[in-house]
Design an enzyme around this catalytic site. Structure first.
Site: not given
Ligand code: UT7
Length: 345
Positions: A272, A132, A302
């Site tokens: 994020h 990520c 996500n």
């Protein structure tokens, strides 16, 4: 202007511009597949509820790519939008970096497939794996190539088709992730606005907190590895959560410190998009106000390496900040990895 929001130095760029050369983000774009998967649909797949997912994560829905739509397709579409905004043609690109944990295949790289799809004939191309955090790692690498005068125009893409590695029988993880892509064009500009700093970090001692155990040299694909469901991602949610808050906070503070900035000078924080509670905890500890924080995880969940790239594109097109504003990106992911970047837009 209050004393707290007064810049500590007259020209924040001065320290980062190397021999009159700044690294500007001249274009940004994103692409999300059209299929929407709602929390209510997930209630029919696993033992979960819209109420649990919304209250524990903030996610309401996510996008799922079609069977014949691969990471390189999502990446190419986001890239073409970024190139259009930058007014750059594909044959001007010197380097393509694709950050992803869901490449089309182990090799060749997804970046090479993107190079072919968009027609960037002269570009070098490689994939980057920092989960990520990959997009921020990509920004830092792109910046280094431009500052060293190796390249003038770098395309950085974060792209994922996470729906292919999510275990749709595991309620602990399948409600969290989605597919999508975001891209930026980075170019050298004389004494201009742009990337001020990027921070990267990693801690391999916590690699098992979030992993896909099989499919590599340690555990190649076998009938046994498939039936043991080892080709899906696994996460220790609670520990990952704690590490995410701490690492994102530290990375953001380090990026601000390097630029001699305080959080009150930042117009927009783009974190994020993993969990609303992580974002709120980091925002609070950083001293950011709720309207400084940009959120879109309710719609996309996500999307790993694509997450902040998509959010950056949406923040730009929704007018969340304007030319000259300072923005802070902050990420965290498997590895563990983390990062933060300050950009003068
Ligand atoms: O992108 C990389 C970074 N990723 C992250 O940072 C994600 C970090 N972790 C998280 O966001 C959170 O830990 C989760 C959203 C994954 C889980 O939230 P939590 O508040 O930490 O829940 P938990 O894991 O402590 O689980 C609480 C309960 C458990 O039941 P018991 O053991 O208390 O009976 C779980 O089985 O919630 C249960 N649970 C669910 N219930 C309904 C877990 N997933 C679900 C679900 N629906 N989808």
């Amino acid at each position: 202007m209050s004393t707290a929001s007064k810049p500590k130095f007259k020209n924040p760029r001065a320290r980062f511009n190397f021999q009159g050369r700044t690294v500007s983000i001249t274009g940004v774009g994103s692409y999300l597949p059209s299929r929407v998967l709602t929390n209510h649909e997930l209630e029919k797949l696993v033992d979960t509820s819209d109420d649990w997912i919304t209250s524990r994560t903030g996610i309401k829905e996510r996008r799922i790519a079609a069977k014949d739509e691969f990471t390189s397709d999502l990446a190419s579409k986001a890239a073409q939008r970024a190139l259009k905004m930058a007014g750059v043609s594909a044959d001007q690109i010197d380097l393509i970096i694709v950050a992803t944990i869901t490449p089309d295949m182990p090799f060749p790289s997804t970046a090479c497939l993107v190079q072919q799809k968009i027609g960037a004939k002269k570009a070098a191309a490689f994939d980057l794996e920092a989960a990520c955090s990959g997009f921020i790692y990509g920004l830092e690498i792109g910046q280094q190539f431009i500052m060293s005068r190796t390249y003038d125009t770098v395309l950085v893409i974060g792209a994922e088709k996470l729906s292919t590695i999510v275990d749709w029988k595991d309620r602990n993880t399948c409600v969290l992730f989605g597919d999508g892509a975001g891209a930026v064009v980075m170019q050298s500009r004389p004494n201009s606005h742009g990337l001020l700093t990027a921070v990267m970090g990693a801690d391999g001692s916590k690699a098992t907190l979030l992993e896909m155990p099989a499919g590599g040299s340690r555990c190649p694909a076998t009938a046994e590895s498939v039936s043991a469901r080892l080709h899906y991602l696994r996460m220790d949610g609670k520990e990952t959560f704690k590490n995410a808050v701490q690492a994102m906070l530290t990375a953001a503070q380090e990026a601000l410190r390097r630029c001699e900035l305080t959080i009150s000078q930042i117009k927009c924080v783009i974190p994020h998009q993993a969990n609303r509670r992580i974002i709120d905890a980091v925002g609070e500890r950083l001293g950011a106000t709720p309207d400084q924080l940009f959120l879109n995880l309710d719609r996309y969940g996500n999307t790993s390496a694509a997450s902040v790239a998509i959010a950056l594109d949406e923040a730009v097109s929704s007018g969340k900040f304007s030319r000259g504003d300072l923005i802070l990106l902050v990420v965290f992911g498997a590895g563990l990895t983390w990062g933060a970047a300050v950009i003068e837009w």
